[in-house]
Scaffold this motif. Structure first.
Motif, PDB file in Angstrom:
ATOM      1  N   ALA A   1      40.598  38.713  37.337  1.00  0.00           N
ATOM      2  CA  ALA A   1      40.877  39.725  36.306  1.00  0.00           C
ATOM      3  C   ALA A   1      41.128  39.009  34.982  1.00  0.00           C
ATOM      4  N   THR A   2      40.064  38.545  34.348  1.00  0.00           N
ATOM      5  CA  THR A   2      40.168  37.630  33.205  1.00  0.00           C
ATOM      6  C   THR A   2      41.022  38.198  32.079  1.00  0.00           C
TER       7      THR A   2
ATOM      8  N   GLY B   1      49.555  32.675  38.620  1.00  0.00           N
ATOM      9  CA  GLY B   1      50.571  33.680  38.890  1.00  0.00           C
ATOM     10  C   GLY B   1      50.082  35.087  38.593  1.00  0.00           C
ATOM     11  N   MET B   2      49.483  35.290  37.411  1.00  0.00           N
ATOM     12  CA  MET B   2      48.986  36.619  37.066  1.00  0.00           C
ATOM     13  C   MET B   2      47.868  37.057  38.014  1.00  0.00           C
ATOM     14  N   SER B   3      47.025  36.111  38.417  1.00  0.00           N
ATOM     15  CA  SER B   3      45.970  36.443  39.383  1.00  0.00           C
ATOM     16  C   SER B   3      46.569  36.868  40.713  1.00  0.00           C
ATOM     17  N   ALA B   4      47.631  36.174  41.145  1.00  0.00           N
ATOM     18  CA  ALA B   4      48.291  36.536  42.409  1.00  0.00           C
ATOM     19  C   ALA B   4      48.923  37.920  42.320  1.00  0.00           C
ATOM     20  N   PHE B   5      49.558  38.230  41.183  1.00  0.00           N
ATOM     21  CA  PHE B   5      50.148  39.561  41.012  1.00  0.00           C
ATOM     22  C   PHE B   5      49.060  40.641  41.048  1.00  0.00           C
ATOM     23  N   HIS B   6      47.936  40.379  40.396  1.00  0.00           N
ATOM     24  CA  HIS B   6      46.841  41.350  40.368  1.00  0.00           C
ATOM     25  C   HIS B   6      46.301  41.589  41.782  1.00  0.00           C
TER      26      HIS B   6
ATOM     27  N   GLU C   1      47.901  41.209  44.589  1.00  0.00           N
ATOM     28  CA  GLU C   1      48.901  41.928  45.379  1.00  0.00           C
ATOM     29  C   GLU C   1      48.968  43.403  45.001  1.00  0.00           C
ATOM     30  N   ARG C   2      48.869  43.689  43.707  1.00  0.00           N
ATOM     31  CA  ARG C   2      49.030  45.072  43.248  1.00  0.00           C
ATOM     32  C   ARG C   2      47.761  45.900  43.364  1.00  0.00           C
ATOM     33  N   GLU C   3      46.654  45.330  42.930  1.00  0.00           N
ATOM     34  CA  GLU C   3      45.425  46.107  42.804  1.00  0.00           C
ATOM     35  C   GLU C   3      44.521  46.016  44.028  1.00  0.00           C
TER      36      GLU C   3
ATOM     37  N   GLY D   1      41.179  32.830  48.922  1.00  0.00           N
ATOM     38  CA  GLY D   1      40.353  33.671  49.788  1.00  0.00           C
ATOM     39  C   GLY D   1      39.971  34.994  49.168  1.00  0.00           C
ATOM     40  N   HIS D   2      40.631  35.377  48.078  1.00  0.00           N
ATOM     41  CA  HIS D   2      40.313  36.645  47.406  1.00  0.00           C
ATOM     42  C   HIS D   2      39.334  36.457  46.250  1.00  0.00           C
ATOM     43  N   PHE D   3      38.752  35.273  46.155  1.00  0.00           N
ATOM     44  CA  PHE D   3      37.776  34.989  45.101  1.00  0.00           C
ATOM     45  C   PHE D   3      36.424  34.705  45.746  1.00  0.00           C
TER      46      PHE D   3
END
Length: 607
Positions: free
Chosen positions: A298-299, A387-392, A394-396, A420-422
């Motif tokens: 989520a750039t 960190g922001m990628s991990a939050f995204h 988890e949330r989205e 693994g989510h990329f």
């Protein structure tokens, strides 16, 4: 007298024996420091193999005691280190060079940063870059913050930047600055004991100095051993996720052996062909992984959050510097902050000497600002993106990272669960495994070379088998702890490092004092600042009453502001507004004024 003679004879005999063994092995080092450190490592290894449960219990109890009763000591110490470094960078000593006054930096800025990054925080970022933000996101340490909330996300990034960014480097810079000054300015041996020369004098070569060096070598070996152990846990989790290799002690021991063997090969190759080349390759590969996560995730959200996190970090910094969790007392401070500071300080001697060696020719101001700011800014970008990628996720994307990392307490697997989510996981995961491995190889080879310098007391060529020995010691400590502790590996690694780091942290307090004293000795004290000496002023009516009663009583007082002639500062950029007749500024004439006329009010003073 008889007892003293007996003790002296025993010490002499032992020294002679050690020297014979040393010469027989064709070594070129300090026998007492080398063999004392080696014997301690051997005894610890044997005890851990013979009594694994007992050793785990001892280190666990000691670590619990330090966390409970001395956690504040680590927190306060790091805050004082930061204040000290700000004083050194922006005070009058900031212009002093680490090295001869005419020396110039040997390495370019990019090469300098690459070696700093690879030997310092590279492995830490890969292990904790995604794991720590997601941990604090799920379990906020501050009262009143809801898990998985926006505030929890902001706090999580700030705490991660604090732990693995700026303040981790604060601990590394203090001994680095001391090494830079005492080793390359005062030309003392590249040993921790040299930092205490203003206090010990020639005693740096005596029992106290040797004890300090032995303690430093042992702590560094443990610190790097723990780091390699954590790396082995992470690599084992990675190959388990990617290739299905089981998570087991024997697999981790093989990984440690592989890393150690690669480190030994790099040691034999030397600094220029080994450490420097691997550092270049490593940082480029790490940046490639970072850009991949940014560009394929989520750039827009990640970029905005990364920039925003910088502001929250600066806002929270004063609170985090002194945060002790005193009211809630949840134990969080011991599990995270105390562990980080104790872990960092154990490999601070090795990293400190390493960054001092590659920073010769730079001023204290350049050194402090560069070593603190450049890696910290990179860490801020890394933590923000991961960190922001991990939050995204988890949330989205309902990524279940919190479940895997936090609830199942599988921190070593965090990075690969995250990746693994990329897309292209089949390609990115092996590349990441290589990067992790190279980071630890770099740490081992640079640490081995530095440990050899500390033991030798010089940086001239020495038998490479000595540096190889230290590299093997690092791998041995790591492998033994992992194999003998089983599923408790990460917990025991943390307990051991908290205990080992405590005495080294104590030395940090003394290092600040020693450096300031040495700088004052070499640079000289500033003379007392010259200021005008002013006369006592009293109201006009009181002056007149006193003059009428007794003229002598007004000899030392005046009615209007007036200073003593001859007490002017050397350079007058501003002249005070008084009743005295202004004089030409000495800076304009190039000379100091000979005096000033008396007040215009003098005629009225005699009325």
């Amino acid at each position: 007298m008889v007892l003293s003679s007996v003790v002296s004879h025993q010490v002499t005999t032992r020294f002679v024996v050690l020297t014979k063994i040393h010469d027989g092995l064709r070594l070129r080092t300090s026998p007492s420091i080398f063999f004392s450190s080696a014997i301690f490592i051997l005894v610890f290894t044997l005890l851990f193999v013979a009594f694994p449960q007992g050793m785990q219990g001892v280190f666990g109890a000691a670590a619990d005691f330090l966390i409970t009763y001395m956690g504040w000591f680590y927190v306060l110490g790091n805050a004082l280190f930061f204040i000290f470094l700000m004083y050194m960078a922006f005070g009058r000593f900031g212009r002093i060079k680490l090295g001869d006054d005419d020396s110039t930096p040997e390495h370019s800025g990019f090469a300098w940063f690459g070696m700093l990054f690879a030997a310092g925080v590279g492995a830490v970022l890969l292990f904790w870059g995604a794991a720590e933000p997601i941990s604090h996101f799920a379990k906020p340490p501050y009262d009143g913050v809801e898990p998985l909330s926006d505030q929890a996300a902001h706090d999580a990034l700030s705490i991660a930047n604090f732990h693995i960014g700026l303040f981790m480097w604060v601990i590394l810079v203090v001994p680095g600055l001391c090494f830079g000054y005492f080793t390359y300015k005062r030309k003392l041996p590249p040993r921790v004991s040299s930092m205490f020369q203003p206090w010990l004098g020639e005693g740096i070569h005596g029992p106290v100095g040797k004890f300090i060096d032995i303690l430093s070598i042992i702590s560094t070996i443990f610190g790097l051993g723990i780091s390699v152990g954590m790396g082995a846990l992470q690599i084992n989790s990675g190959v388990n996720i990617v290739y299905g290799v089981p998570v087991a002690g024997w697999v981790q021991a093989m990984i440690v052996a592989l890393i150690t063997a690669a480190g030994v090969t790099s040691v034999i190759a030397g600094m220029e062909k080994g450490v420097k080349r691997i550092s270049y390759a490593n940082i480029l590969m790490a940046i490639a992984v970072l850009l991949f996560v940014l560009m394929t995730g989520a750039t827009r959200t990640v970029l905005m959050g990364t920039i925003e996190s910088a502001g929250y970090f600066l806002q929270k910094l004063p609170v985090m510097m002194f945060f002790n969790d005193s009211l809630a007392d949840t134990g969080w401070i011991g599990s995270w902050t105390v562990f980080y500071w104790a872990w960092t300080v154990t490999w601070a001697p090795f990293t400190g000497l390493f960054i001092a060696k590659i920073s010769v020719g730079r001023t204290i101001r350049e050194f402090v600002i560069g070593v603190l700011a450049v890696p910290s800014l990179f860490v801020m970008v890394w933590v923000g993106i991961f960190g922001m990628s991990a939050f995204h996720i988890e949330r989205e994307e309902n990524g279940q990272l919190v479940q895997k990392v936090v609830h199942e307490n599988n921190i070593p697997a965090a990075l690969f669960e995250f990746l693994g989510h990329f897309p292209l996981f089949w390609l990115v995961a092996p590349v990441t495994l290589v990067v992790i491995t190279l980071f630890f190889v770099t740490s081992i080879d640079s640490a081995a070379l530095v440990l050899d310098s500390i033991a030798n007391g010089h940086e001239d060529p020495a038998p490479k088998k000595q540096a190889v020995f230290w590299a093997v010691c690092i791998g041995l400590i790591s492998a033994v702890i992992l194999v003998m502790t089983g599923d408790n590996g990460l917990k025991i690694l943390q307990s051991v490092i908290i205990v080992v780091g405590f005495p080294v942290f104590l030395l940090g307090y003394l290092q600040m004092w020693m450096l300031i004293r040495a700088l004052r000795e070499d640079a000289g004290e500033l003379p007392p600042m010259r200021t005008r000496r002013w006369k006592q002023v009293i109201p006009v009516e009181e002056y007149r009453r006193r003059a009428q009663e007794d003229h002598a009583s007004v000899q030392d007082v005046v009615m209007r502001p007036e200073y003593e002639v001859g007490t002017e500062p050397e350079f007058e950029s501003l002249v005070p507004n008084t009743g005295q007749i202004p004089v030409v500024s000495p800076s304009a004439k190039g000379e100091k004024p000979s005096g000033v006329s008396s007040q215009r009010a003098d005629s009225s003073q005699t009325e």
